[in-house]
Design a protein around this motif. Structure first.
Motif, PDB file in Angstrom:
ATOM      1  N   TRP A 175      -7.303  -6.370   1.176  1.00  0.00           N
ATOM      2  CA  TRP A 175      -7.499  -6.384   2.618  1.00  0.00           C
ATOM      3  C   TRP A 175      -8.776  -5.638   2.999  1.00  0.00           C
ATOM      4  O   TRP A 175      -9.268  -4.811   2.257  1.00  0.00           O
ATOM      5  N   THR A 176      -9.289  -5.982   4.162  1.00  0.00           N
ATOM      6  CA  THR A 176     -10.489  -5.340   4.693  1.00  0.00           C
ATOM      7  C   THR A 176     -10.067  -4.191   5.591  1.00  0.00           C
ATOM      8  O   THR A 176      -9.146  -4.334   6.398  1.00  0.00           O
ATOM      9  N   ALA A 177     -10.741  -3.058   5.442  1.00  0.00           N
ATOM     10  CA  ALA A 177     -10.394  -1.869   6.214  1.00  0.00           C
ATOM     11  C   ALA A 177     -11.567  -1.402   7.048  1.00  0.00           C
ATOM     12  O   ALA A 177     -12.718  -1.480   6.621  1.00  0.00           O
ATOM     13  N   THR A 187       0.827  -1.205   0.000  1.00  0.00           N
ATOM     14  CA  THR A 187       0.000   0.000   0.000  1.00  0.00           C
ATOM     15  C   THR A 187       0.861   1.255   0.000  1.00  0.00           C
ATOM     16  O   THR A 187       0.533   2.236  -0.668  1.00  0.00           O
ATOM     17  N   ALA A 191      -2.059   3.099   8.499  1.00  0.00           N
ATOM     18  CA  ALA A 191      -3.324   3.067   7.760  1.00  0.00           C
ATOM     19  C   ALA A 191      -3.212   3.893   6.484  1.00  0.00           C
ATOM     20  O   ALA A 191      -2.360   4.774   6.375  1.00  0.00           O
ATOM     21  N   LEU A 207      -8.316   4.473   6.557  1.00  0.00           N
ATOM     22  CA  LEU A 207      -8.658   3.086   6.240  1.00  0.00           C
ATOM     23  C   LEU A 207      -7.651   2.194   6.956  1.00  0.00           C
ATOM     24  O   LEU A 207      -6.529   2.008   6.491  1.00  0.00           O
ATOM     25  N   THR A 208      -8.060   1.661   8.100  1.00  0.00           N
ATOM     26  CA  THR A 208      -7.179   0.861   8.936  1.00  0.00           C
ATOM     27  C   THR A 208      -7.371  -0.617   8.632  1.00  0.00           C
ATOM     28  O   THR A 208      -8.503  -1.108   8.678  1.00  0.00           O
ATOM     29  N   PRO A 209      -6.284  -1.331   8.318  1.00  0.00           N
ATOM     30  CA  PRO A 209      -6.428  -2.779   8.068  1.00  0.00           C
ATOM     31  C   PRO A 209      -7.009  -3.468   9.299  1.00  0.00           C
ATOM     32  O   PRO A 209      -6.553  -3.248  10.418  1.00  0.00           O
ATOM     33  N   SER A 210      -8.047  -4.263   9.068  1.00  0.00           N
ATOM     34  CA  SER A 210      -8.661  -5.010  10.169  1.00  0.00           C
ATOM     35  C   SER A 210      -8.579  -6.490   9.833  1.00  0.00           C
ATOM     36  O   SER A 210      -9.072  -6.922   8.809  1.00  0.00           O
ATOM     37  N   TRP A 226       0.011   6.395   2.903  1.00  0.00           N
ATOM     38  CA  TRP A 226       0.089   5.486   4.051  1.00  0.00           C
ATOM     39  C   TRP A 226       0.749   6.259   5.180  1.00  0.00           C
ATOM     40  O   TRP A 226       1.855   6.791   5.042  1.00  0.00           O
ATOM     41  N   THR A 247     -17.007  -0.597   6.858  1.00  0.00           N
ATOM     42  CA  THR A 247     -15.832  -1.319   6.369  1.00  0.00           C
ATOM     43  C   THR A 247     -15.718  -1.122   4.864  1.00  0.00           C
ATOM     44  O   THR A 247     -16.682  -0.723   4.209  1.00  0.00           O
TER      45      THR A 247
END
Length: 170
Positions: free
Chosen positions: A79-81, A15, A41, A126-129, A37, A62
């Motif tokens: 990835w999910t954010a 990213t 995030a 947008l934080t990777p979860s 980045w 999300t």
């Protein structure tokens, strides 16, 4: 243990290096967004005049993020954010905007840009979860929308001769 460490590292490095990310919130189709980045995030700015639209991205929701290779353009990781809207002029907002400002190309207002963003735009984090998701096997290309536009037709066979005659006369 290795997968637990490699997943977040791949998400961060890919990213960071990519100029665009594809983000799909609750909108029907993913959207290409420029980002930066910062502090673990991806941060995006938009939804204001002259800025990128952020459809379907709501604070507390999300989003699915797909990262492409900067040089080849192919998908590297998805990835999910967790989406969070930063409050204008907060400490976190100021830090993110300082990074975003340096990456914004062709800004119409230069140094006044952060003030305009505070008034008219949204800055999202947008934080990777969790972990990265598997990439799809097939192409995600959508069929083009129907349009009345046409492609150029072949030039008439006699046109090059006419153009060459004009050059010779001069």
């Amino acid at each position: 243990m290795t997968d637990a460490l490699l997943g977040p590292a791949l998400v961060e490095e890919a990213t960071k290096k990519s100029g665009l990310i594809w983000v799909k919130g609750s909108a029907p189709a993913p959207r290409a967004l420029w980002h930066v980045w910062h502090d673990g995030a991806a941060h995006v700015v938009g939804d204001g005049p002259g800025e990128q639209p952020l459809p379907g991205l709501v604070s507390g929701g999300t989003a699915e993020v797909t990262v492409r290779s900067k040089d080849k353009g192919g998908r590297i990781v998805a990835w999910t954010a967790a989406v969070t809207e930063l409050a204008p002029r907060s400490e976190e907002w100021d830090a993110a905007v300082a990074e975003l400002k340096g990456k914004r190309l062709n800004a119409p207002d230069g140094e006044a840009m952060p003030e305009r963003w505070a008034r008219e735009c949204r800055v999202l984090r947008l934080t990777p979860s969790g972990s990265s998701t598997d990439l799809p096997d097939g192409s995600l290309a959508a069929a083009p929308l129907p349009t009345a536009a046409t492609t150029r037709r072949a030039i008439p066979a006699g046109l090059p001769k006419l153009l060459l005659k004009r050059r010779k006369r001069r």
